[in-house]
Design a protein around this motif. Structure first.
Motif, mmCIF file in Angstrom:
data_model
loop_
_atom_site.group_PDB
_atom_site.id
_atom_site.type_symbol
_atom_site.label_atom_id
_atom_site.label_comp_id
_atom_site.label_asym_id
_atom_site.label_seq_id
_atom_site.Cartn_x
_atom_site.Cartn_y
_atom_site.Cartn_z
ATOM 1 N N LYS A 1 0.855 -1.210 -0.050
ATOM 2 C CA LYS A 1 -0.051 -0.113 -0.068
ATOM 3 C C LYS A 1 0.812 1.110 0.062
ATOM 4 N N ILE A 2 2.038 1.119 0.819
ATOM 5 C CA ILE A 2 2.786 2.415 0.807
ATOM 6 C C ILE A 2 3.424 2.706 -0.507
ATOM 7 N N LEU A 3 4.096 1.444 -0.856
ATOM 8 C CA LEU A 3 4.574 1.292 -2.296
ATOM 9 C C LEU A 3 3.914 1.829 -3.363
ATOM 10 N N TRP A 4 2.576 1.565 -3.390
ATOM 11 C CA TRP A 4 1.619 2.054 -4.351
ATOM 12 C C TRP A 4 1.225 3.345 -4.484
ATOM 13 N N ASP A 5 1.579 4.056 -3.343
ATOM 14 C CA ASP A 5 1.075 5.626 -3.273
ATOM 15 C C ASP A 5 2.088 6.162 -4.188
ATOM 16 N N TYR A 6 3.311 5.658 -4.782
ATOM 17 C CA TYR A 6 4.194 6.259 -5.538
ATOM 18 C C TYR A 6 3.832 5.822 -6.939
ATOM 19 N N GLN A 7 3.066 6.714 -7.643
ATOM 20 C CA GLN A 7 2.434 6.141 -8.778
ATOM 21 C C GLN A 7 2.765 7.404 -9.765
ATOM 22 N N TRP A 8 3.334 7.061 -10.991
ATOM 23 C CA TRP A 8 3.723 8.346 -11.815
ATOM 24 C C TRP A 8 2.985 8.142 -13.343
ATOM 25 N N THR A 9 2.177 7.075 -13.315
ATOM 26 C CA THR A 9 1.224 6.874 -14.532
ATOM 27 C C THR A 9 0.253 7.992 -14.535
ATOM 28 N N LYS A 10 -0.252 8.432 -15.690
ATOM 29 C CA LYS A 10 -1.065 9.663 -15.889
ATOM 30 C C LYS A 10 -2.534 9.066 -15.367
ATOM 31 N N LYS A 11 -2.802 7.722 -15.658
ATOM 32 C CA LYS A 11 -4.153 7.184 -15.041
ATOM 33 C C LYS A 11 -3.909 6.599 -13.613
ATOM 34 N N VAL A 12 -4.590 7.245 -12.634
ATOM 35 C CA VAL A 12 -4.555 6.374 -11.207
ATOM 36 C C VAL A 12 -5.014 5.077 -11.114
ATOM 37 N N CYS A 13 -4.085 4.223 -10.615
ATOM 38 C CA CYS A 13 -4.589 2.960 -10.728
ATOM 39 C C CYS A 13 -4.886 2.540 -9.035
ATOM 40 N N PRO A 14 -5.878 2.415 -8.540
ATOM 41 C CA PRO A 14 -5.951 2.103 -7.247
ATOM 42 C C PRO A 14 -5.382 0.503 -6.808
ATOM 43 N N LEU A 15 -4.902 0.278 -5.821
ATOM 44 C CA LEU A 15 -4.445 -1.000 -5.698
ATOM 45 C C LEU A 15 -5.682 -1.940 -5.132
ATOM 46 N N ASN A 16 -5.839 -2.936 -5.920
ATOM 47 C CA ASN A 16 -7.138 -3.866 -5.315
ATOM 48 C C ASN A 16 -6.271 -5.289 -5.283
ATOM 49 N N GLN A 17 -7.052 -6.457 -4.802
ATOM 50 C CA GLN A 17 -6.588 -7.649 -4.458
ATOM 51 C C GLN A 17 -5.900 -8.413 -5.706
ATOM 52 N N ASP A 18 -6.646 -8.106 -6.922
ATOM 53 C CA ASP A 18 -6.087 -8.616 -7.980
ATOM 54 C C ASP A 18 -4.546 -8.321 -8.378
ATOM 55 N N LEU A 19 -4.365 -6.868 -8.236
ATOM 56 C CA LEU A 19 -2.983 -6.453 -8.500
ATOM 57 C C LEU A 19 -2.117 -6.893 -7.136
ATOM 58 N N ASN A 20 -2.593 -7.084 -6.100
ATOM 59 C CA ASN A 20 -1.687 -7.509 -5.022
ATOM 60 C C ASN A 20 -1.408 -9.035 -5.321
ATOM 61 N N ASP A 21 -2.245 -9.701 -5.513
ATOM 62 C CA ASP A 21 -1.927 -11.257 -5.744
ATOM 63 C C ASP A 21 -1.047 -11.535 -6.868
ATOM 64 N N ALA A 22 -1.173 -10.483 -7.888
ATOM 65 C CA ALA A 22 -0.166 -10.701 -9.152
ATOM 66 C C ALA A 22 1.168 -10.068 -8.675
#
Length: 443
Positions: free
Chosen positions: A331-352
């Protein structure tokens, strides 16, 4: 106590008669590493009145230590609007991100305890302390070969063993950053080095390990020990005696030997055993407590017999499980996001992310950075599960077999990678301190 970023002494008073003052004023100005001792009375009776201990300041609570160890780089969501090439450079901040989890905090507390307790029988204002310095000096003049024993020396040792990429070395440095690298005691006319980190030489030689010790000491204190000793032929006992004399003279609180697995590369007949014998002898006679850090491949080496095995009591750092701590880190890591589209962290992304890194935090940071770069390059500007797997397939190919070995737990696969082998442990209740403890291993 003055912090490392606080006021520094511009020049120590000139006192040519002070035997424990190794630096000239000009050399001191060049080091710019020292702080002036500010003594904080200790509430622990064994620590009270010991200048080395009281100069370290109050003991940090678990919460305070976690704050000190943490490092969250700067980030502004408006940076996502910067040009692609700028955003790629901004991503380099991820390399500096650090969030201590439970195991890391426990180990840092243990290292702190070792420094404090290691000073208990080394009060610099005591007659015994100066007697040791005098005896060491005379022994060197007379070419003595026997180690001069300190008054009730502390021979604590600890091992931090773990999988490559879990952050053994970095947690050690972050945990010890609570202490200054060099403290000047004006009334005592001497310096104090709370900890010294040295790296085991890649060729596993005793002589180079000793020279690495003096090299690091020179960097901090501005001395020239390495040049002096590199030109001399010295026995193992000579090396140990000189290291201990320097450790006593500079009030070194903790000696950390990193990358201990390099000892396996020692060449020559019985070279590895000779190196281990040196480590045993060094720990037994060391003025300061000793910590050894190594990958899993070093565990079998350290446990080659009982003398080494009892020194591997310490912490085992393995890959993280997909639990609340992994979720917190991601969750802390995911806050550092530089893509133009905001991509919230969800369980699928977490699992991957977990599937492709198996909880090795260093791999998780690298994969997250690679995925963002790819999202920017392909102009999708979006992080999704498919992209995570695609990038992992292409960028993490060299570590894929190791990640798979961690995922399956297959003994045959794990045996191929010494740094990932996790033997079964029998934990001795009497040896438990903090963190995940390891005792004798059945290998």
């Amino acid at each position: 106590m003055n912090s490392a970023g606080g006021e520094r002494m511009k020049a120590a008073p000139n006192d040519s008669d002070a035997p424990s003052r190794p630096l000239t004023d000009s050399a001191l100005a060049k080091t710019r590493l020292d702080v002036v001792a500010d003594y904080v009375p200790s509430e622990i009776p064994e620590y009270a009145g010991n200048e080395f201990i009281e100069a370290l300041g109050p003991i940090r609570s678990r919460k305070d230590l976690a704050k000190l160890m943490s490092y969250h780089p700067a980030y502004d969501h408006l940076e996502r609007q910067q040009p692609a090439h700028v955003r790629k450079h901004l991503m380099s901040r991820l390399k500096r991100l650090y969030e201590p989890l439970t195991d890391q905090n426990n180990i840092a507390q243990t290292l702190s305890e070792m420094i404090y307790s290691g000073y208990v029988h080394r009060t610099p204002s005591s007659p015994q302390f100066h007697q040791f310095l005098q005896q060491s000096y005379l022994a060197r003049l007379q070419g003595a070969t026997e180690q001069i024993e300190d008054v009730d020396p502390m021979c604590d040792s600890y091992a931090i063993i773990g999988v490559s990429g879990v952050g053994k070395s970095r947690l050690t440095r972050r945990g010890l950053a609570q202490f200054p690298k060099l403290i000047w005691h004006p009334k005592l006319r001497m310096y104090q080095i709370p900890y010294l980190i040295i790296e085991c030489p890649y060729n596993g030689t005793v002589r180079q390990l000793a020279l690495n010790f003096f090299s690091e000491l020179d960097k901090i204190a501005g001395t020239k020990y390495e040049v002096r000793f590199s030109k001399r032929h010295m026995t193992v006992e000579d090396l140990i005696r000189e290291i201990n004399a320097a450790a006593h003279l500079f009030g070194i609180g903790l000696i950390i030997i990193d990358e201990i697995q390099h000892a396996k590369a020692a060449s020559g007949s019985n070279s590895e055993q000779k190196f281990l014998n040196f480590i045993v002898r060094f720990v037994n006679t060391s003025v300061a407590p000793v910590v050894m850090i190594g990958t899993m491949s070093s565990l079998g080496m350290l446990q080659s017999d009982f003398r080494q095995a009892r020194r591997t009591i310490g912490a085992l750092l393995s890959n993280h499980k997909q639990d609340h701590e992994w979720n917190q880190f991601l969750k802390i890591l995911w806050d550092y996001q530089w893509t133009k589209k905001v991509c919230p962290l969800n369980q699928d992304l977490n699992d991957a992310m977990y599937e492709r890194t198996q909880g090795v935090l260093d791999l998780a940071v690298k994969l997250y950075q690679y995925v963002q770069r790819r999202a920017i390059d392909c102009k999708s500007e979006e992080i999704d599960v498919e992209l995570i797997h695609l990038v992992a397939d292409e960028e993490l190919t060299r570590v894929a077999p190791m990640v798979d070995a961690l995922k399956t737990g297959d003994i045959a696969k794990l045996a191929k990678y010494g740094d990932l082998t996790l033997p079964e442990f029998q934990i001795s209740p009497t040896s438990i301190v903090t963190g995940k403890q390891i005792g004798r291993a059945h290998v």
